[in-house]
Motif scaffolding. Sequence first.
Motif, PDB file in Angstrom:
ATOM      1  N   ARG A   1       0.878  -1.076   0.011  1.00  0.00           N
ATOM      2  CA  ARG A   1      -0.063   0.085   0.029  1.00  0.00           C
ATOM      3  C   ARG A   1       1.061   1.295   0.036  1.00  0.00           C
ATOM      4  N   ALA A   2       1.707   1.264   0.868  1.00  0.00           N
ATOM      5  CA  ALA A   2       2.775   2.314   0.973  1.00  0.00           C
ATOM      6  C   ALA A   2       3.498   2.713  -0.626  1.00  0.00           C
ATOM      7  N   LEU A   3       4.124   1.574  -1.002  1.00  0.00           N
ATOM      8  CA  LEU A   3       4.809   1.835  -2.336  1.00  0.00           C
ATOM      9  C   LEU A   3       3.838   2.253  -3.652  1.00  0.00           C
ATOM     10  N   GLN A   4       2.732   1.808  -3.439  1.00  0.00           N
ATOM     11  CA  GLN A   4       1.739   2.087  -4.567  1.00  0.00           C
ATOM     12  C   GLN A   4       1.094   3.419  -4.488  1.00  0.00           C
ATOM     13  N   GLU A   5       0.691   3.806  -3.286  1.00  0.00           N
ATOM     14  CA  GLU A   5      -0.161   4.857  -2.994  1.00  0.00           C
ATOM     15  C   GLU A   5       0.556   6.158  -2.813  1.00  0.00           C
ATOM     16  N   LYS A   6       1.562   5.822  -1.774  1.00  0.00           N
ATOM     17  CA  LYS A   6       2.206   7.070  -1.417  1.00  0.00           C
ATOM     18  C   LYS A   6       3.597   7.130  -1.920  1.00  0.00           C
ATOM     19  N   GLY A   7       4.352   6.020  -2.247  1.00  0.00           N
ATOM     20  CA  GLY A   7       5.758   5.930  -3.031  1.00  0.00           C
ATOM     21  C   GLY A   7       6.771   6.461  -1.810  1.00  0.00           C
ATOM     22  N   LEU A   8       7.804   6.290  -2.425  1.00  0.00           N
ATOM     23  CA  LEU A   8       9.134   6.810  -1.695  1.00  0.00           C
ATOM     24  C   LEU A   8       9.072   8.230  -1.330  1.00  0.00           C
ATOM     25  N   PRO A   9       9.742   8.681  -0.539  1.00  0.00           N
ATOM     26  CA  PRO A   9       9.804  10.336  -0.194  1.00  0.00           C
ATOM     27  C   PRO A   9      10.068  11.167  -1.384  1.00  0.00           C
ATOM     28  N   ASP A  10      10.949  10.644  -2.315  1.00  0.00           N
ATOM     29  CA  ASP A  10      11.140  11.265  -3.719  1.00  0.00           C
ATOM     30  C   ASP A  10      10.201  11.198  -4.647  1.00  0.00           C
ATOM     31  N   GLY A  11       9.088  10.492  -4.217  1.00  0.00           N
ATOM     32  CA  GLY A  11       8.108  10.444  -5.513  1.00  0.00           C
ATOM     33  C   GLY A  11       8.006   9.035  -6.312  1.00  0.00           C
ATOM     34  N   THR A  12       9.001   8.303  -6.099  1.00  0.00           N
ATOM     35  CA  THR A  12       8.924   6.982  -6.856  1.00  0.00           C
ATOM     36  C   THR A  12       7.823   6.058  -6.235  1.00  0.00           C
ATOM     37  N   LYS A  13       7.141   5.548  -7.149  1.00  0.00           N
ATOM     38  CA  LYS A  13       6.212   4.558  -6.785  1.00  0.00           C
ATOM     39  C   LYS A  13       6.262   3.162  -7.698  1.00  0.00           C
ATOM     40  N   TYR A  14       5.630   2.373  -7.171  1.00  0.00           N
ATOM     41  CA  TYR A  14       5.933   0.816  -7.559  1.00  0.00           C
ATOM     42  C   TYR A  14       4.556   0.172  -7.759  1.00  0.00           C
ATOM     43  N   ARG A  15       4.608  -1.027  -8.744  1.00  0.00           N
ATOM     44  CA  ARG A  15       3.339  -1.845  -8.678  1.00  0.00           C
ATOM     45  C   ARG A  15       3.845  -3.032  -8.157  1.00  0.00           C
ATOM     46  N   VAL A  16       2.799  -3.523  -7.185  1.00  0.00           N
ATOM     47  CA  VAL A  16       3.109  -4.452  -6.233  1.00  0.00           C
ATOM     48  C   VAL A  16       1.982  -5.599  -6.296  1.00  0.00           C
ATOM     49  N   VAL A  17       2.950  -7.022  -6.076  1.00  0.00           N
ATOM     50  CA  VAL A  17       1.786  -7.877  -5.776  1.00  0.00           C
ATOM     51  C   VAL A  17       2.415  -8.600  -4.536  1.00  0.00           C
ATOM     52  N   VAL A  18       1.327  -9.143  -3.813  1.00  0.00           N
ATOM     53  CA  VAL A  18       1.843  -9.892  -2.630  1.00  0.00           C
ATOM     54  C   VAL A  18       0.895 -11.155  -2.345  1.00  0.00           C
ATOM     55  N   ALA A  19       1.406 -12.359  -1.932  1.00  0.00           N
ATOM     56  CA  ALA A  19       0.834 -13.703  -1.930  1.00  0.00           C
ATOM     57  C   ALA A  19       1.476 -14.502  -0.888  1.00  0.00           C
ATOM     58  N   VAL A  20       0.871 -15.444  -0.404  1.00  0.00           N
ATOM     59  CA  VAL A  20       1.425 -16.582   0.296  1.00  0.00           C
ATOM     60  C   VAL A  20       1.359 -17.694  -0.710  1.00  0.00           C
ATOM     61  N   LEU A  21       2.431 -18.358  -0.798  1.00  0.00           N
ATOM     62  CA  LEU A  21       2.771 -19.289  -1.941  1.00  0.00           C
ATOM     63  C   LEU A  21       3.430 -20.668  -1.359  1.00  0.00           C
ATOM     64  N   ALA A  22       2.971 -21.892  -2.056  1.00  0.00           N
ATOM     65  CA  ALA A  22       3.286 -23.204  -1.410  1.00  0.00           C
ATOM     66  C   ALA A  22       4.483 -23.431  -2.408  1.00  0.00           C
ATOM     67  N   THR A  23       5.607 -23.984  -1.791  1.00  0.00           N
ATOM     68  CA  THR A  23       6.833 -24.227  -2.519  1.00  0.00           C
ATOM     69  C   THR A  23       6.835 -25.318  -3.342  1.00  0.00           C
ATOM     70  N   GLU A  24       6.110 -26.479  -2.886  1.00  0.00           N
ATOM     71  CA  GLU A  24       6.006 -27.684  -3.656  1.00  0.00           C
ATOM     72  C   GLU A  24       5.126 -27.404  -5.025  1.00  0.00           C
ATOM     73  N   THR A  25       4.581 -26.210  -5.074  1.00  0.00           N
ATOM     74  CA  THR A  25       3.970 -25.955  -6.321  1.00  0.00           C
ATOM     75  C   THR A  25       4.885 -25.432  -7.562  1.00  0.00           C
ATOM     76  N   TYR A  26       6.121 -25.502  -7.093  1.00  0.00           N
ATOM     77  CA  TYR A  26       7.144 -24.745  -7.850  1.00  0.00           C
ATOM     78  C   TYR A  26       8.400 -25.834  -8.001  1.00  0.00           C
ATOM     79  N   GLY A  27       7.926 -27.178  -7.604  1.00  0.00           N
ATOM     80  CA  GLY A  27       8.992 -28.255  -7.657  1.00  0.00           C
ATOM     81  C   GLY A  27       9.957 -28.447  -6.532  1.00  0.00           C
ATOM     82  N   VAL A  28       9.753 -27.642  -5.378  1.00  0.00           N
ATOM     83  CA  VAL A  28      10.442 -28.047  -4.285  1.00  0.00           C
ATOM     84  C   VAL A  28      10.010 -29.098  -3.618  1.00  0.00           C
TER      85      VAL A  28
END
Length: 431
Positions: free
Chosen positions: A180-207
């Motif tokens: 939320r902070a990176l997308q909505e407010k961004g860093l103090p210099d004005g840089t913003k990011y597009r972000v995805v967040v999730a909980v992932l299961a490692t066995e679904t990637y071959g671990v």
Amino acid sequence: MTSTPPHHSILDKPFVLDLFAGPGGLDVAGHRLGIPSLGLEWDRSACLTRYAAGLDTLHADVSAIRRESFESLPPEINVLAGGPPCQTYSVAGRGAGRKALEDVKRYIDRLTDGVPETTVDEQLEESEKRGSDPRTALVLEPLRYAIQATRSPNRGHRPFDVIVLEQVPAVVEVWRHYARALQEKGLPDGTKYRVVVAVLATETYGVPQTRSRAVLIARREGLGTPSLPAPTHRGYEAREWKRRNGLPEALRQPTLDEAPEAERRNRDELAPWMSMRDVLAAPVGTHPGRGPFLVRSNYGSSGIPGRRGVRTDQQPATTVTGRISRFVVFEHLDDDVVYEGSRFSMNEAGMLQSFPPDYPWSGTARAQQVGNAVPPLFGAHLLSAALGLPAPAPDLMREPWVPATEEQRAKLRSHGCGAADDCTARCPRPE
């Protein structure tokens, strides 16, 4: 070593700064993807493992580097990654965990609002005097590094282009507040990011292990919207596995085999999850191979301390932790008799974490190093998704690791510790 096909990243030359780098899980991923990295790691033994593996390392306190020598970091670094220590969030349903979470959210807001670093440090010190766990502040370090990059003359005040973070599932609320902070407010210099967040299961990637991780992937605005890595393997379903292997009908629950056709079709497009047998049965490198076995974990199952989880080699491992060396392994003689065999070697434990065979575990507390590490194959999926690369090949980590020569190791340690054969005054104190 298995190579990946030619491809183009969203960045011309990705270069990763790995905070809290541990023994090298994310750096091994980068190495096999052809992406250079520099790891910052406080623990001496983890650094010894990294030097032996040939990984570029600074034996340093992450906070101290940010405060005192950020300008000495290579200016071409454009990817920030890391997994800050998580102990204070492991109780996130209780009072202490909730308080730590709310404190961190407030500090995230203060930092993105541009509150001076010295003021934040003073507030953190006062909080510690009142009894707060000092490790709570470490989860703020990736954000503080992202802000520091925009203030660095050596970098031309250029922000990091990509950020990749991972930790235990309890930290997902911290990552969501980061997002939320990176997308909505961004860093103090004005840089913003597009972000995805999730909980992932490692066995679904071959671990070959059931392990859940909270992840955050961010791209600086203008570099496209990031995506989570697409699963390549099926999730492990204990009840389905038991049904297929003789569990009485009365004890099972509906599985994906009884799901709607479209859901079954999606499942069938994925590879089966990897079992312990898939990675430990055959000889590879110095690993002699291991016959059929049962393994009993050293910690409780389903929240019951006295219930020891037991799995066969035809299942994925339970979450590999620092107790992996205490897991009891039973070798099969026939259908009716088993006997206690040898415990997992560190090489085997590393392979269950998806480290390449013959990874050179060094120093002390090796089991803890293994358990704390990012599974490299999972890390390769995270980096690939963050940079817009194809999913890594399933056999990316199968080839044995070639350790550094003594000359290479001495050179890496001279850079990381200040001397070719020992730590120096600039290295963190063990305590």
